[in-house]
Design a protein around this motif. Structure first.
Motif, PDB file in Angstrom:
ATOM      1  N   ALA A  73       0.844  -1.198   0.000  1.00  0.00           N
ATOM      2  CA  ALA A  73       0.000   0.000   0.000  1.00  0.00           C
ATOM      3  C   ALA A  73       0.880   1.248   0.000  1.00  0.00           C
ATOM      4  N   GLY A  74       0.617   2.157  -0.924  1.00  0.00           N
ATOM      5  CA  GLY A  74       1.385   3.393  -1.021  1.00  0.00           C
ATOM      6  C   GLY A  74       2.498   3.357  -2.047  1.00  0.00           C
ATOM      7  N   ASP A  75       2.779   2.177  -2.611  1.00  0.00           N
ATOM      8  CA  ASP A  75       3.810   2.066  -3.648  1.00  0.00           C
ATOM      9  C   ASP A  75       3.250   2.462  -5.013  1.00  0.00           C
ATOM     10  N   VAL A  76       4.123   2.974  -5.864  1.00  0.00           N
ATOM     11  CA  VAL A  76       3.746   3.358  -7.227  1.00  0.00           C
ATOM     12  C   VAL A  76       4.724   2.692  -8.193  1.00  0.00           C
ATOM     13  N   LEU A  77       4.194   1.878  -9.107  1.00  0.00           N
ATOM     14  CA  LEU A  77       5.026   1.205 -10.101  1.00  0.00           C
ATOM     15  C   LEU A  77       4.934   1.955 -11.426  1.00  0.00           C
ATOM     16  N   PHE A  78       6.084   2.401 -11.931  1.00  0.00           N
ATOM     17  CA  PHE A  78       6.134   2.997 -13.257  1.00  0.00           C
ATOM     18  C   PHE A  78       6.282   1.877 -14.274  1.00  0.00           C
ATOM     19  N   ILE A  79       5.300   1.750 -15.178  1.00  0.00           N
ATOM     20  CA  ILE A  79       5.334   0.740 -16.238  1.00  0.00           C
ATOM     21  C   ILE A  79       5.456   1.463 -17.574  1.00  0.00           C
ATOM     22  N   PRO A  80       6.628   1.444 -18.191  1.00  0.00           N
ATOM     23  CA  PRO A  80       6.767   2.102 -19.491  1.00  0.00           C
ATOM     24  C   PRO A  80       5.908   1.410 -20.548  1.00  0.00           C
ATOM     25  N   ALA A  81       5.502   2.157 -21.545  1.00  0.00           N
ATOM     26  CA  ALA A  81       4.735   1.597 -22.656  1.00  0.00           C
ATOM     27  C   ALA A  81       5.455   0.386 -23.242  1.00  0.00           C
ATOM     28  N   LEU A  82       4.677  -0.616 -23.624  1.00  0.00           N
ATOM     29  CA  LEU A  82       5.110  -1.841 -24.292  1.00  0.00           C
ATOM     30  C   LEU A  82       5.721  -2.877 -23.352  1.00  0.00           C
ATOM     31  N   TRP A  83       5.903  -2.548 -22.078  1.00  0.00           N
ATOM     32  CA  TRP A  83       6.377  -3.553 -21.123  1.00  0.00           C
ATOM     33  C   TRP A  83       5.202  -4.455 -20.740  1.00  0.00           C
ATOM     34  N   PHE A  84       5.405  -5.758 -20.870  1.00  0.00           N
ATOM     35  CA  PHE A  84       4.372  -6.723 -20.525  1.00  0.00           C
ATOM     36  C   PHE A  84       4.274  -6.832 -19.008  1.00  0.00           C
ATOM     37  N   HIS A  85       3.061  -7.004 -18.501  1.00  0.00           N
ATOM     38  CA  HIS A  85       2.906  -7.146 -17.055  1.00  0.00           C
ATOM     39  C   HIS A  85       1.784  -8.119 -16.730  1.00  0.00           C
ATOM     40  N   ASN A  86       2.007  -8.870 -15.663  1.00  0.00           N
ATOM     41  CA  ASN A  86       1.077  -9.867 -15.146  1.00  0.00           C
ATOM     42  C   ASN A  86       0.895  -9.563 -13.672  1.00  0.00           C
ATOM     43  N   VAL A  87      -0.346  -9.356 -13.237  1.00  0.00           N
ATOM     44  CA  VAL A  87      -0.605  -8.850 -11.890  1.00  0.00           C
ATOM     45  C   VAL A  87      -1.379  -9.872 -11.066  1.00  0.00           C
ATOM     46  N   LEU A  88      -0.847 -10.186  -9.888  1.00  0.00           N
ATOM     47  CA  LEU A  88      -1.498 -11.089  -8.944  1.00  0.00           C
ATOM     48  C   LEU A  88      -1.815 -10.318  -7.663  1.00  0.00           C
ATOM     49  N   SER A  89      -3.095 -10.255  -7.306  1.00  0.00           N
ATOM     50  CA  SER A  89      -3.503  -9.581  -6.069  1.00  0.00           C
ATOM     51  C   SER A  89      -3.339 -10.552  -4.904  1.00  0.00           C
ATOM     52  N   GLU A  90      -2.313 -10.334  -4.113  1.00  0.00           N
ATOM     53  CA  GLU A  90      -2.081 -11.226  -2.977  1.00  0.00           C
ATOM     54  C   GLU A  90      -3.075 -10.967  -1.854  1.00  0.00           C
ATOM     55  N   GLU A  91      -3.647  -9.772  -1.844  1.00  0.00           N
ATOM     56  CA  GLU A  91      -4.685  -9.401  -0.879  1.00  0.00           C
ATOM     57  C   GLU A  91      -5.781  -8.640  -1.611  1.00  0.00           C
ATOM     58  N   PHE A  92      -6.965  -8.561  -1.001  1.00  0.00           N
ATOM     59  CA  PHE A  92      -7.979  -7.651  -1.518  1.00  0.00           C
ATOM     60  C   PHE A  92      -7.362  -6.255  -1.577  1.00  0.00           C
ATOM     61  N   GLY A  93      -7.534  -5.586  -2.686  1.00  0.00           N
ATOM     62  CA  GLY A  93      -6.875  -4.289  -2.792  1.00  0.00           C
ATOM     63  C   GLY A  93      -7.522  -3.354  -3.779  1.00  0.00           C
ATOM     64  N   VAL A  94      -7.180  -2.092  -3.600  1.00  0.00           N
ATOM     65  CA  VAL A  94      -7.679  -1.016  -4.448  1.00  0.00           C
ATOM     66  C   VAL A  94      -6.472  -0.324  -5.081  1.00  0.00           C
ATOM     67  N   ALA A  95      -6.569  -0.064  -6.371  1.00  0.00           N
ATOM     68  CA  ALA A  95      -5.463   0.565  -7.085  1.00  0.00           C
ATOM     69  C   ALA A  95      -5.991   1.572  -8.090  1.00  0.00           C
ATOM     70  N   LEU A  96      -5.073   2.395  -8.578  1.00  0.00           N
ATOM     71  CA  LEU A  96      -5.414   3.380  -9.599  1.00  0.00           C
ATOM     72  C   LEU A  96      -4.293   3.388 -10.631  1.00  0.00           C
ATOM     73  N   ASN A  97      -4.663   3.140 -11.876  1.00  0.00           N
ATOM     74  CA  ASN A  97      -3.716   3.267 -12.983  1.00  0.00           C
ATOM     75  C   ASN A  97      -3.881   4.637 -13.625  1.00  0.00           C
ATOM     76  N   VAL A  98      -2.785   5.332 -13.834  1.00  0.00           N
ATOM     77  CA  VAL A  98      -2.826   6.614 -14.540  1.00  0.00           C
ATOM     78  C   VAL A  98      -1.983   6.485 -15.800  1.00  0.00           C
ATOM     79  N   PHE A  99      -2.626   6.648 -16.938  1.00  0.00           N
ATOM     80  CA  PHE A  99      -1.959   6.534 -18.224  1.00  0.00           C
ATOM     81  C   PHE A  99      -1.721   7.912 -18.823  1.00  0.00           C
ATOM     82  N   TRP A 100      -0.563   8.077 -19.472  1.00  0.00           N
ATOM     83  CA  TRP A 100      -0.322   9.326 -20.190  1.00  0.00           C
ATOM     84  C   TRP A 100       0.377   9.030 -21.522  1.00  0.00           C
ATOM     85  N   LYS A 101       0.271   9.998 -22.433  1.00  0.00           N
ATOM     86  CA  LYS A 101       0.774   9.827 -23.795  1.00  0.00           C
ATOM     87  C   LYS A 101       2.258  10.155 -23.853  1.00  0.00           C
ATOM     88  N   HIS A 102       3.047   9.132 -24.147  1.00  0.00           N
ATOM     89  CA  HIS A 102       4.491   9.292 -24.258  1.00  0.00           C
ATOM     90  C   HIS A 102       4.873   9.807 -25.644  1.00  0.00           C
TER      91      HIS A 102
END
Length: 330
Positions: free
Chosen positions: A235-264
């Motif tokens: 909780a409180g961490d922010v992951l920067f995911i550059p465009a075109l990087w593949f990602h697979n996400v596993l929720s280890e706990e019930f959780g709430v997140a927010l993705n913010v996308f911007w045009k590179h």
């Protein structure tokens, strides 16, 4: 013998795991100067995200946005697969959905008593409107401070997400840069470089390899060559995911997140009909169409000719890429 090959392949894959770098207190200036140009994932910690990290309990979420209806994914199995569509879409009042997603066993359910829930917010008209937490969840939006590490005109969308514990999303890439802001709960994120695309068995923007931890190497033998990057988001961490990087996400706990996308890329590079941020840039789409036509044309030739000229096309591209890379690093 087959079991031995599988064990050896898994051992090689385990050695290839790279921990995503974690950096604390990164300022906008440092991010733009030292981190952003590297085009690699990084976990940013200690950023000011607003009161959401302490306020967003299940009770608060339920009360804040009430009983407005939301469209959700419901899956009887933990690993959701967008290609085979092993889930169903259902609609629930938001407060009911939050309580169910936080449960392990359900008294009321659609498929099974231990089904998993996933919300990926969308615009009012999914064909025309982007996801924007300020519009779809205005009360909750007041609790969030989005790190302003990009220009306002680059903003594309802010996607509100809620996941049941144990839910795993399919491996995919997006065509825009984004921050995955983990507000509550814990997630494990596995990432692969765009350079490893040849080993991921792609279907569009998604990988056919559903289980990245125990892949079927008889069916996907090249997958073992893909270098695995990994991090755990608290909780409180922010992951920067550059465009075109593949990602697979596993929720280890019930959780709430927010993705913010911007045009590179320049705004005109993107498909104007793209509301999810996952359609290939216009030039890439045109190039793929041209390649498809070229490959279809080669089918008019015998197999040995098809193979020869297809390899020539590939070699030409590799040489061009090498020349561009060399010039850029001189």
């Amino acid at each position: 013998r087959r079991g031995g090959r599988r064990a050896a392949a898994m051992e090689r894959r385990e050695r290839a795991v790279v921990a995503v770098e974690r950096l604390a207190g990164v300022t906008r200036e440092r991010f733009l100067r030292d981190i952003y140009p590297r085009r690699k994932p990084v976990v940013l910690t200690g950023l000011e995200l607003g009161s959401c990290t302490t306020k967003w309990t299940t009770d608060y979420l339920s009360q804040a946005e009430g009983s407005k209806e939301v469209k959700i994914h419901v899956s009887a199995v933990p690993q959701m697969d967008f290609l085979s569509k092993n889930f169903v879409y259902r609609t629930l009042p938001f407060d009911v959905f939050v309580q169910r997603a936080a449960e392990v066993k359900h008294k009321e359910y659609f498929l099974t008593e231990d089904e998993k829930y996933y919300l990926r917010s969308v615009g009012e008209d999914v064909r025309k409107d982007i996801a924007d937490i300020r519009k779809q969840f205005p009360v909750l939006a007041e609790d969030v401070h989005i790190p302003e590490y990009f220009e306002k005109e680059q903003f594309f969308s802010s996607v509100f997400r809620i996941s049941s514990a144990g839910l795993q999303l399919w491996t995919h890439y997006d065509v825009m840069d984004n921050f995955l802001i983990q507000v509550t709960g814990k997630k494990r994120v596995v990432l692969y470089s765009p350079r490893d695309a040849p080993y991921l068995y792609l279907s569009g923007t998604k990988s056919e390899v559903l289980d990245v931890d125990n892949p079927d190497l008889e069916k996907y033998p090249l997958f073992v060559k893909a270098k695995r990057y990994q991090c755990v988001l608290e909780a409180g961490d922010v992951l920067f995911i550059p465009a075109l990087w593949f990602h697979n996400v596993l929720s280890e706990e019930f959780g709430v997140a927010l993705n913010v996308f911007w045009k590179h890329l320049p705004a005109e590079s993107y498909d104007k009909t793209d509301t999810y941020g996952n359609k290939d840039p216009m030039a890439a789409s045109r190039a793929i169409q041209i390649l498809d036509r070229a490959l279809k044309t080669l089918e008019e030739l015998p197999e040995e000719y098809r193979d020869f000229y297809a390899r020539r096309m590939l070699i030409k591209q590799l040489v061009q890429n090498h020349t561009t890379f060399t010039e850029a690093n001189q």
